[in-house]
Enzyme design. Structure first.
Site, PDB file in Angstrom:
ATOM      1  N   LYS A  13       0.888  -1.250  -0.022  1.00  0.00           N
ATOM      2  CA  LYS A  13      -0.032   0.090   0.047  1.00  0.00           C
ATOM      3  C   LYS A  13       0.870   1.271   0.180  1.00  0.00           C
ATOM      4  CE  LYS A  13      -2.092  -1.129   4.026  1.00  0.00           C
ATOM      5  NZ  LYS A  13      -1.254  -2.265   4.272  1.00  0.00           N
ATOM      6  N   ARG A  87      -9.875   1.372   7.800  1.00  0.00           N
ATOM      7  CA  ARG A  87      -9.514  -0.155   8.162  1.00  0.00           C
ATOM      8  C   ARG A  87     -11.070  -0.945   8.495  1.00  0.00           C
ATOM      9  NH1 ARG A  87      -3.577  -1.439   9.135  1.00  0.00           N
ATOM     10  NH2 ARG A  87      -2.933   0.479   8.393  1.00  0.00           N
ATOM     11  N   ARG A 126      11.693  -6.015   5.428  1.00  0.00           N
ATOM     12  CA  ARG A 126      11.592  -4.540   5.127  1.00  0.00           C
ATOM     13  C   ARG A 126      12.437  -4.038   6.138  1.00  0.00           C
ATOM     14  NH1 ARG A 126       5.743  -1.891   5.569  1.00  0.00           N
ATOM     15  NH2 ARG A 126       5.736  -3.064   7.493  1.00  0.00           N
ATOM     16  N   ARG A 155      10.994  -2.082  11.771  1.00  0.00           N
ATOM     17  CA  ARG A 155       9.789  -1.527  12.410  1.00  0.00           C
ATOM     18  C   ARG A 155       9.317  -2.610  13.676  1.00  0.00           C
ATOM     19  NH1 ARG A 155       4.757   0.037   8.211  1.00  0.00           N
ATOM     20  NH2 ARG A 155       3.576  -1.212   9.815  1.00  0.00           N
ATOM     21  N   ARG A 166      -1.260  -8.582  13.272  1.00  0.00           N
ATOM     22  CA  ARG A 166      -1.707  -7.768  12.152  1.00  0.00           C
ATOM     23  C   ARG A 166      -2.640  -8.411  11.293  1.00  0.00           C
ATOM     24  NH1 ARG A 166       3.600  -5.399  10.541  1.00  0.00           N
ATOM     25  NH2 ARG A 166       2.793  -4.204   9.035  1.00  0.00           N
TER      26      ARG A 166
END
Ligand code: AP5
Ligand code: MG
Length: 215
Positions: A13, A87, A126, A155, A166
């Protein structure tokens, strides 16, 4: 242009929303980025949001609404690409009402579809820049050699148990939201598998087909 990107964690996204924003002069509004900035700046909102974000749970609506409203107002509720907001159906209804009041309804909701095994591959590799928030991927988009490696971090919600949480939250909230936007006639599925350029090309094709992009 008034667009929304939705999709699971790690779907791309942010990557795709940033590309569109740069190409068409849109404001990229990622509620995740706004929350992380509030945490970094130790604002009262950031302090309240921090435990939810780090655990991979949804931050309470009132906090997210405050951030989203301020960001949307900056460009007079137009020329935006929302990333990771709404969301939930409740958030979608809130946004519809806000945009209805100013007469600028959403044009398209892009639903990025990516299978779980690819999500894990993307998120576990990531890395982000501690100060700029720039996203990298150790294999597909590595940090440039001139960037100080001590500023490249993972992160906190990219730890395996937070990723699992998540994904669970996503599975519990996504379907009703998808149905909501499908019923509004706004939802378009986009295959999120492939290189970043391939996915960008699919998105451009969708926006042209929907009449949102003319050139
Ligand atoms: P948020 O920051 O929005 O996280 P997310 O939805 O879990 O999504 P990510 O940012 O992890 O993934 P992405 O889809 O942006 O993928 P990216 O482009 O980085 O939200 C974080 C938290 O904030 C939430 O858990 C919640 O606590 C809170 N929050 C946020 N919004 C909220 C809301 N509305 N309500 C309540 N709480 C909210 O790509 C991932 C990786 O893959 C990168 O390394 C990238 O380089 C790589 N990559 C991307 N595309 C490709 C490709 N095509 N090929 C290869 N690699 C790729
Ligand atoms: Mg993101």
């Amino acid at each position: 242009m008034r667009l929304v990107f939705m999709g699971p964690p790690g779907a791309g996204k942010g990557t795709q929303a940033k590309r569109l924003a740069a190409a068409y002069g849109l404001r990229h509004i990622s509620t995740g980025d706004l929350i992380r900035a509030a945490i970094q700046n130790e604002t009262p909102l950031g302090q309240k949001a921090k435990p939810y974000l780090e655990a991979g749970q949804l931050v309470p609506d009132e906090l997210v609404w405050e951030l989203a409203r301020a960001a949307l107002a900056e460009r007079h509720y137009d020329h935006f690409v929302l990333d990771g907001f709404p969301r939930t159906v409740q958030q979608a209804e809130w946004l519809d009402e806000l945009l209805r009041q100013v007469g600028r309804p959403l044009q398209v909701v892009l639903n990025l579809i990516v299978p779980d095994e690819l999500i894990i591959k993307r998120l576990s590799r990531r890395r982000v820049h501690k100060i700029t928030g720039e996203n990298y991927h150790l294999d597909f988009n590595p940090p440039p050699p001139d960037v100080d490696p001590s500023l490249i971090i993972q992160r906190p919600d990219d730890r395996p148990e937070a990723i699992r949480q998540r994904l669970e939250v996503y599975r519990a909230t996504h379907e009703p939201l998808e149905q909501y936007y499908r019923a509004c006639g706004l939802l378009v599925d986009v295959d999120g598998v492939g290189s970043m350029d391939e996915v960008s090309a699919r998105i451009q094709a969708v926006l042209k087909a929907q009449g949102v992009l003319t050139a």
